[in-house]
Enzyme design. Structure first.
Site, PDB file in Angstrom:
ATOM      1  N   GLY A   1     -25.377   6.772   9.270  1.00 11.20           N
ATOM      2  CA  GLY A   1     -26.732   6.431   8.564  1.00 11.20           C
ATOM      3  C   GLY A   1     -27.129   5.069   9.208  1.00 11.20           C
ATOM      4  O   GLY A   1     -28.357   4.740   9.041  1.00 11.20           O
TER       5      GLY A   1
ATOM      6  N   ASP B   1     -13.950   9.215   6.046  1.00  8.25           N
ATOM      7  CA  ASP B   1     -14.833   9.207   7.178  1.00  8.25           C
ATOM      8  C   ASP B   1     -14.581   8.177   7.947  1.00  8.25           C
ATOM      9  O   ASP B   1     -14.805   7.832   9.141  1.00  8.25           O
ATOM     10  CB  ASP B   1     -16.468   8.994   6.553  1.00  8.25           C
ATOM     11  CG  ASP B   1     -16.366   7.963   5.629  1.00  8.25           C
ATOM     12  OD1 ASP B   1     -15.832   7.946   4.707  1.00  8.25           O
ATOM     13  OD2 ASP B   1     -17.040   7.006   5.948  1.00  8.25           O
TER      14      ASP B   1
ATOM     15  N   ASP C   1     -13.961   1.526  12.000  1.00  9.10           N
ATOM     16  CA  ASP C   1     -14.733   0.965  10.843  1.00  9.10           C
ATOM     17  C   ASP C   1     -14.224  -0.087  10.240  1.00  9.10           C
ATOM     18  O   ASP C   1     -13.552  -0.295   9.144  1.00  9.10           O
ATOM     19  CB  ASP C   1     -14.712   1.985   9.849  1.00  9.10           C
ATOM     20  CG  ASP C   1     -16.052   1.748   8.826  1.00  9.10           C
ATOM     21  OD1 ASP C   1     -16.236   0.740   8.521  1.00  9.10           O
ATOM     22  OD2 ASP C   1     -16.866   2.657   8.708  1.00  9.10           O
TER      23      ASP C   1
HETATM   24  P1  AMP Z   1     -18.958   2.586   5.669  1.00 11.62           P
HETATM   25  O1  AMP Z   1     -18.547   2.123   4.506  1.00 11.62           O
HETATM   26  O2  AMP Z   1     -19.257   1.741   6.796  1.00 11.62           O
HETATM   27  O3  AMP Z   1     -18.100   3.585   6.286  1.00 11.62           O
HETATM   28  O4  AMP Z   1     -20.247   3.573   5.452  1.00 11.62           O
HETATM   29  C1  AMP Z   1     -20.457   4.597   4.735  1.00 11.62           C
HETATM   30  C2  AMP Z   1     -21.669   5.350   4.716  1.00 11.62           C
HETATM   31  O5  AMP Z   1     -22.641   4.648   4.635  1.00 11.62           O
HETATM   32  C3  AMP Z   1     -21.867   6.054   6.307  1.00 11.62           C
HETATM   33  O6  AMP Z   1     -22.522   7.191   6.284  1.00 11.62           O
HETATM   34  C4  AMP Z   1     -22.556   4.838   7.103  1.00 11.62           C
HETATM   35  O7  AMP Z   1     -23.494   5.426   8.079  1.00 11.62           O
HETATM   36  C5  AMP Z   1     -23.347   4.384   5.651  1.00 11.62           C
HETATM   37  N1  AMP Z   1     -24.402   3.185   5.843  1.00 11.62           N
HETATM   38  C6  AMP Z   1     -23.618   2.235   5.581  1.00 11.62           C
HETATM   39  N2  AMP Z   1     -24.614   0.758   5.752  1.00 11.62           N
HETATM   40  C7  AMP Z   1     -25.719   1.566   6.047  1.00 11.62           C
HETATM   41  C8  AMP Z   1     -27.074   1.008   6.243  1.00 11.62           C
HETATM   42  N3  AMP Z   1     -27.307  -0.012   6.217  1.00 11.62           N
HETATM   43  N4  AMP Z   1     -28.083   1.984   6.276  1.00 11.62           N
HETATM   44  C9  AMP Z   1     -27.700   3.427   6.214  1.00 11.62           C
HETATM   45  N5  AMP Z   1     -26.561   3.713   6.287  1.00 11.62           N
HETATM   46  C10 AMP Z   1     -25.351   2.836   6.059  1.00 11.62           C
HETATM   47 MG    MG Z   2     -17.595   4.297   8.017  1.00  8.15          MG
END
Ligand code: AMP
Ligand code: MG
Length: 491
Positions: free
Chosen positions: A96, A256, A266
């Site tokens: 994302g 993920d 991550d």
């Molecule tokens: P994470 O908690 O970092 O593993 O992220 C979980 C999901 O949320 C993943 O698909 C990320 O790409 C998406 N994500 C996290 N932060 C953002 C953001 N600021 N904009 C878009 N997608 C995000």
């Molecule tokens: Mg992630």
């Protein structure tokens, strides 16, 4: 330092094998440019390892790449598709806010992903802004580099640039882009995506690709997919044991965030534990403690079952048989994890030989550490140097009894004291990125633009097993306990 090559001024040397997978696995798109890129940190030694030229990277043309304002030669940027279980619930996710620029082939012939984090929205942003704030990107840089120096498989951090743009979170924060380097970004969740939405052929192409990229050896077996599963089980058992041994809490072990390569990936809400307590949770949203320190090994197994499920159609044409095969493979995890953990704990206690009673010796120490709220890292350092005094744990009679048992056990192995000391020094870090020190470094950088605190800290963290006087300063505990310390996802 390597000198620039006229024909290839930055040293980028891409070969983009992921872009040749079926299109269902990604969306091709370019990073969204930022207003005013400024390089705030560059990993010189990693640059050189990758075959890049740090001097050139620090000039405008090099920085523009780290900001997403210019594509390096040979890059085919893409956002990867994946699905996954977040806190136990299945979702469609995907990159994302990151883009894979391509795979750098290093001078040693290694293939690594070069990825920008915070590079703008993608088709998988689900309403998010695709951006990242400076503090969390510096935090990822610090902690991933500390993990690397601790000898734990991990993605690495090559550079952070500020963007000159604000990101809106609970407040307006300075924006940044992190360049991440990884063996690959294939996740358990990439397989879940393929199994859920892809065709059998697409799933097979992902599995074949993964084998070719990470586990070539399994091609010698009649059922390579079973051996792919076994290898992933093995590497996760080793990885999570390493986390436990240094007191690292990942904080968001969603599927993920589990890389098939066996690297830690991550660095969102992660943190190191000070006081030993298996219930320690730092993540602000992990209200039930699903990803608490003591739960990590079990969650590793849960995630591996999710991975095994995706492979069922490749394991056997009859589902019932496939389930049996998968079950047997994942069942090995607990045994392998425990072996890795006990082996590591033995080294932390200077035990060169193996005895059956070692497990209870270790567990008794941990129980006492919990009871007396002892600092996890410093307790092992104190044992290393036989410097056990001045804390409630060390002053207790229960500890004296334990210490005698430990001494008896050490004596029984008939090993020179110097060898025992050396093993313990090499197994017990003098420094970890303690939360209060991390916060201090980030505050100076983000609030005052002063990177000297972070750079000094990075230098100390680069040799965690050196046990120097400077490190003793960084081993000190915070004045106030760091719990409750709050960390955050997706910031
Ligand atoms: P994470 O908690 O970092 O593993 O992220 C979980 C999901 O949320 C993943 O698909 C990320 O790409 C998406 N994500 C996290 N932060 C953002 C953001 N600021 N904009 C878009 N997608 C995000
Ligand atoms: Mg992630």
């Amino acid at each position: 330092m390597m000198e620039k090559n006229e024909k290839n001024p930055y040293g980028w040397n891409f070969d983009n094998s992921y872009a040749r997978l079926p299109e269902t696995f990604f969306s091709k798109l370019s990073p969204m440019p930022v207003i005013l890129p400024k390089l705030v940190i560059l990993n010189l030694s990693l640059s050189e390892e990758l075959g890049l030229y740090p001097k050139a990277l620090q000039k405008d043309g090099g920085v523009a790449v780290f900001a997403g304002n210019k594509l390096p030669e040979g890059s085919e940027p893409l956002a990867q598709a994946y699905a996954g279980h977040q806190y136990g619930y299945f979702n469609m996710l995907g990159d994302g806010r990151v883009l894979l620029l391509g795979e750098q082939i290093t001078p040693e012939g290694k293939r690594v992903d070069i990825q920008l984090k915070g590079s703008g929205p993608t088709p998988y942003s689900r309403g998010g802004d695709g951006r990242a704030a400076l503090g969390p990107m510096l935090r990822e840089y610090l902690i991933s580099e500390a993990m690397y120096a601790l000898g734990i498989p991990t993605t690495r951090s090559l550079a952070v640039v500020t963007t000159g743009e604000a990101v809106i979170r609970e407040a307006k924060l300075p924006g940044a882009v992190l360049t991440r380097v990884a063996a690959s970004h294939i996740r358990v969740a990439t397989f879940q995506y393929a199994a859920h939405w892809g065709t059998l052929n697409e799933l097979k192409s992902l599995a074949d690709y993964t084998i070719k990229r990470h586990f070539k050896g399994v091609l010698d077996f009649p059922n390579p997919y079973l051996h792919l599963l076994k290898e992933v089980v093995k590497s996760q058992a080793a990885l999570i044991a390493k986390w436990q041994l240094v007191g690292f809490i990942h904080g968001v072990m969603n599927t993920d965030n589990m890389a098939i390569s066996g690297e830690t990936i991550d660095y969102g809400p992660c943190a190191f534990m000070d006081t030993y307590d298996p219930g320690t949770v730092f993540s602000s949203i992990d209200t039930r403690g699903r990803y608490a320190y003591g739960n990590q090994p079990k969650i590793g197994e849960w995630n591996l079952y999710r991975f095994a499920e995706t492979l069922l159609p490749l394991l056997h044409e009859k589902e019932e048989e496939a389930v049996g095969i998968a079950q047997n493979a994942v069942t090995e995890y607990t045994k392998l994890y425990t072996e890795n953990w006990i082996t590591g704990m033995r080294t932390k206690l200077g035990l060169i030989t193996k005895e059956v009673q070692d497990k209870s010796l270790i567990e008794e120490l941990l129980d006492l550490m919990k009871k007396y709220e002892a600092d996890y890292t410093n307790t092992f350092v104190a044992l290393t140097f036989h410097n056990c005094a001045g804390t409630p744990l060390f002053d207790s009679t229960e500890f004296s009894d334990w210490y005698k048992q430990w001494q008896t056990r050490l004596n029984s192995q008939n090993e020179p004291e110097a060898a025992v000391r050396k093993l313990m020094m090499d197994s017990n870090p003098a420094v970890i990125p303690r939360n209060h020190r991390v916060e201090e470094a980030l505050k100076a950088a983000v609030d005052d633009g002063d990177y000297s605190v972070m750079n000094r800290f990075l230098k100390v963290l680069a040799t965690p097993y050196a046990h120097t006087i400077i490190q003793a300063e960084y081993a000190k505990l915070p004045e106030k306990p760091s719990c409750p310390y709050k960390t955050f996802c997706g910031t």
